[in-house]
Design a protein around this motif. Structure first.
Motif, PDB file in Angstrom:
ATOM      1  N   ASP A  81     -45.416  52.824  58.480  1.00 38.80           N
ATOM      2  CA  ASP A  81     -46.750  52.305  58.197  1.00 38.80           C
ATOM      3  C   ASP A  81     -47.479  52.042  59.509  1.00 38.80           C
ATOM      4  OD1 ASP A  81     -46.124  52.596  55.644  1.00 38.80           O
ATOM      5  OD2 ASP A  81     -45.376  50.567  55.295  1.00 38.80           O
ATOM      6  N   GLY A  82     -46.774  51.626  60.485  1.00 40.43           N
ATOM      7  CA  GLY A  82     -47.236  51.235  61.852  1.00 40.43           C
ATOM      8  C   GLY A  82     -47.523  52.415  62.593  1.00 40.43           C
ATOM      9  N   GLY A  83     -47.449  53.479  62.376  1.00 37.42           N
ATOM     10  CA  GLY A  83     -47.730  54.792  63.101  1.00 37.42           C
ATOM     11  C   GLY A  83     -47.070  55.055  64.227  1.00 37.42           C
ATOM     12  N   GLU A  84     -45.618  54.589  64.365  1.00 38.43           N
ATOM     13  CA  GLU A  84     -45.047  54.914  65.397  1.00 38.43           C
ATOM     14  C   GLU A  84     -44.944  56.301  65.918  1.00 38.43           C
ATOM     15  OE1 GLU A  84     -43.673  52.771  67.669  1.00 38.43           O
ATOM     16  OE2 GLU A  84     -44.408  50.985  66.708  1.00 38.43           O
ATOM     17  N   GLU A  85     -44.796  56.748  66.940  1.00 37.48           N
ATOM     18  CA  GLU A  85     -44.702  57.993  67.482  1.00 37.48           C
ATOM     19  C   GLU A  85     -43.507  58.575  67.152  1.00 37.48           C
ATOM     20  OE1 GLU A  85     -45.435  60.658  71.819  1.00 37.48           O
ATOM     21  OE2 GLU A  85     -45.572  58.267  71.461  1.00 37.48           O
ATOM     22  N   ASP A  86     -43.039  59.802  66.818  1.00 41.39           N
ATOM     23  CA  ASP A  86     -42.039  60.448  66.787  1.00 41.39           C
ATOM     24  C   ASP A  86     -41.051  59.943  65.491  1.00 41.39           C
ATOM     25  OD1 ASP A  86     -42.040  62.186  69.161  1.00 41.39           O
ATOM     26  OD2 ASP A  86     -41.358  60.584  70.178  1.00 41.39           O
ATOM     27  N   LEU A  87     -42.094  59.440  64.493  1.00 40.74           N
ATOM     28  CA  LEU A  87     -41.448  58.945  63.346  1.00 40.74           C
ATOM     29  C   LEU A  87     -42.159  59.478  62.091  1.00 40.74           C
ATOM     30  CD1 LEU A  87     -40.457  55.152  63.777  1.00 40.74           C
ATOM     31  CD2 LEU A  87     -39.075  57.109  63.280  1.00 40.74           C
ATOM     32  N   TYR A  88     -41.676  60.238  61.331  1.00 41.98           N
ATOM     33  CA  TYR A  88     -42.235  60.717  60.047  1.00 41.98           C
ATOM     34  C   TYR A  88     -41.464  61.212  59.076  1.00 41.98           C
ATOM     35  CZ  TYR A  88     -40.898  64.777  62.598  1.00 41.98           C
ATOM     36  OH  TYR A  88     -40.501  66.002  63.414  1.00 41.98           O
ATOM     37  N   ILE A  89     -41.802  61.234  57.863  1.00 40.87           N
ATOM     38  CA  ILE A  89     -40.645  61.453  56.582  1.00 40.87           C
ATOM     39  C   ILE A  89     -40.631  62.995  56.618  1.00 40.87           C
ATOM     40  CG2 ILE A  89     -40.026  61.422  54.231  1.00 40.87           C
ATOM     41  CD1 ILE A  89     -41.695  58.632  54.345  1.00 40.87           C
ATOM     42  N   SER A  90     -39.467  63.534  56.621  1.00 41.53           N
ATOM     43  CA  SER A  90     -39.168  65.021  56.427  1.00 41.53           C
ATOM     44  C   SER A  90     -38.119  65.149  55.249  1.00 41.53           C
ATOM     45  CB  SER A  90     -38.607  65.535  57.571  1.00 41.53           C
ATOM     46  OG  SER A  90     -37.253  65.165  57.841  1.00 41.53           O
ATOM     47  N   LYS A  91     -38.026  66.508  54.890  1.00 36.43           N
ATOM     48  CA  LYS A  91     -37.033  66.539  53.781  1.00 36.43           C
ATOM     49  C   LYS A  91     -35.600  66.102  54.142  1.00 36.43           C
ATOM     50  CE  LYS A  91     -35.672  71.426  54.968  1.00 36.43           C
ATOM     51  NZ  LYS A  91     -35.592  72.683  54.344  1.00 36.43           N
TER      52      LYS A  91
END
Length: 557
Positions: free
Chosen positions: A482-492
């Motif tokens: 939610d904070g838009g941190e770099e290198d963080l995202y949801i993947s499968k």
């Protein structure tokens, strides 16, 4: 398709025999004819057609200040100090008696005239400054592309979009320097994946269709994409790399260089084709190529994949004695090799010495986070080692300036081992805490390892991998997303292991809630959704861990 190790090795051997035939010294122009995988975007049909010719598969502890206070070592500038970074066992070792992969005799007689690719501008084909005439609209597009190519920090996808704006077949509208810059931009990516591979092969296809030849480095990059676009190399990638290497040498008439053979060696090792890997290095030996830091590091990985800790140590020793410069990349390779050789304690010792050496050297710097900067450092170290071999008095000066502090890759190796394989949550917490001292932010790969750890080691009595701790990890991950941190995202993959972890530790009801939290922040593709549901459906249809817990000693209660 070649279906066995023996077949691959026979094919490779046959190719080498063909390669030994004498050729005239001329270039033949080909005839016309973030750790988690990101969500795949739609790729043009042209890109897929370009690639289809080559590939058949989609695919707590002391604080750092206390450590510094205890450190009493000097910067690692001498051979003895560098050797002390890695445990060296006393007494003779069988790896001290035998050369590594039969180290090459660099003065063997040649196998006939070797084809070389000239770097002289006048030998370019098509000739320099020659390009198809362009109309005013195309000239405007070419100007935009040329301006973008001057900035190497531009994202490859942005460069590729500008290139695709040109009228088909695109490549002939570019002069030779622009073509080489374009392929260099597209080749230098942080992580090779299907999308970056298809971009590169789309341009290669345009060049092939108009009989524009590739340089040795461009062929090598193509082989690298064919071999490394998937997370785990298999026989399919080995076959694709060898097929492209054969086309490079026997169709295009361009002989591979040391980098080409290092790529082939790397994919053979990662696919478990160790005999083939040795054959590749033997061919490199026969062609008289000298080892550099990349080859030595590859050998460390080679022995790590074979589970041979002594071999990895001998490869490290060979690197030091060859006058190469030890840095974080080399020591990370040693940590990984020792862990794969079931020597986790030795790997931890290397990590601790990296910390002390960094903190003891007042001039020591931290590794850059930008992958292009890391690449430039690697190339610089390669050049410095060559300089030091000509002027040995410079070697100690160069070694003193090398960076050996832990970086993100160091922690990814250690956290993945202690979270996934050994299940030691206390050590995982220690490494996550120490990352702060080296200004390394959390990365999605670390969360993935943690979630795997809960899925594998949680859900039983007397474990540190408790439901409450899982909730804390998940809360931190969601806040970072939610904070838009770099290198963080949801993947499968992170979705899959998060759901598995909550099914194991918390039960079905909480797992459904977690899935809803993810769906609010992530829209999976149809393929990703199908993958996740196929994997989880049997678990969702099984027992609910909220109602039935398992005890590792007493059984179900």
């Amino acid at each position: 398709m070649i279906s066995s190790t023996t077949g691959l090795e026979a094919w490779f051997f046959s190719s080498l025999a063909n390669a030994s035939h004498c050729r005239k010294h001329s270039t033949r122009i080909p005839q016309h004819r973030k750790f988690f995988a990101p969500q795949k975007r739609n790729v043009s049909a042209d890109g897929r057609l370009a690639y289809s010719a080559y590939i058949q598969r989609h695919q707590h502890t002391k604080t750092a200040l206390e450590v510094a206070e205890e450190a009493r070592i000097h910067p690692n500038t001498t051979r003895e100090e560098l050797m002390a970074l890695v445990d060296q066992y006393d007494g003779p070792s069988f790896t001290d008696q035998l050369p590594l992969l039969e180290l090459p005799n660099l003065h063997q007689p040649g196998d006939g005239p070797h084809l070389t690719v000239s770097d002289k501008e006048e030998d370019e084909w098509p000739p320099p400054h020659q390009a198809w005439p362009a109309d005013p609209e195309t000239k405007t597009k070419l100007a935009l592309l040329d301006h973008a190519l001057r900035d190497f920090s531009k994202e490859p996808e942005d460069i590729y979009k500008l290139y695709r704006e040109l009228p088909a077949p695109r490549a002939p509208y570019l002069e030779s320097k622009a073509r080489h810059k374009l392929l260099r931009h597209l080749a230098v990516v942080e992580r090779k994946d299907e999308q970056s591979m298809l971009r590169y092969f789309s341009v290669i296809d345009d060049m092939r269709s108009t009989a524009i030849p590739l340089t040795t480095s461009e062929w090598t990059s193509a082989i690298s994409f064919a071999a490394r676009y998937v997370n785990r190399s298999t026989e399919v990638e080995v076959e694709a790399a060898l097929q492209m290497w054969r086309e490079m040498e026997h169709v295009a008439g361009v002989k591979g260089n040391d980098a080409t053979f290092n790529v082939l060696f790397d994919v053979a090792c990662k696919a478990g084709k160790f005999t083939l890997a040795e054959m590749i290095y033997n061919e490199m030996e026969a062609r008289g190529f000298k080892y550099n830091r990349f080859h030595h590091v590859s050998q460390i990985h080679f022995y790590g994949l074979k589970g041979n800790g002594d071999g990895a140590r001998a490869a490290y020793k060979a690197l030091v004695e060859a006058g190469e410069i030890v840095d974080t990349v080399v020591l990370n390779a040693m940590i990984s090799a020792l862990i794969q050789s079931h020597e986790a304690n030795a790997a931890e010792n290397v990590y601790e010495r990296m910390k002390r050496a960094h903190l003891a050297n007042k001039d020591s710097r931290l590794p850059p986070r930008d992958y292009k900067s890391r690449r430039e450092i690697n190339l610089t170290l390669l050049k410095l080692a060559k300089t030091a071999k000509k002027n040995p008095t410079k070697l100690q000066e160069f070694r003193q300036k090398s960076i050996i502090a832990p970086d993100l890759h160091t922690y990814r190796i250690l956290v993945n081992y202690f979270a996934v394989r050994s299940g030691e949550l206390d050590k995982v917490a220690k490494y996550l805490d120490e990352m702060k001292w080296f200004q390394i932010p959390l990365h999605g790969a670390l969360f993935l390892s943690l979630l795997k750890g809960f899925a594998l080691h949680g859900g039983i009595r007397y474990t540190h991998w408790t439901e409450d701790r899982l909730e804390s990890v998940w809360k931190a991950f969601i806040q970072a997303i939610d904070g838009g941190e770099e290198d963080l995202y949801i993947s499968k993959w992170i979705a899959l292991w998060a759901l598995r972890a909550f099914l194991k530790c918390s039960g079905k009801s909480r797992t459904v809630d977690v899935w809803e939290e993810m769906r609010q922040r992530w829209t999976p593709s149809e393929a990703d959704m199908d993958f996740i549901m196929k994997t989880l459906r049997p678990l969702l249809d099984g027992e609910d861990m909220a109602e039935k817990r398992y005890d590792w000693l007493l059984g179900s209660l």
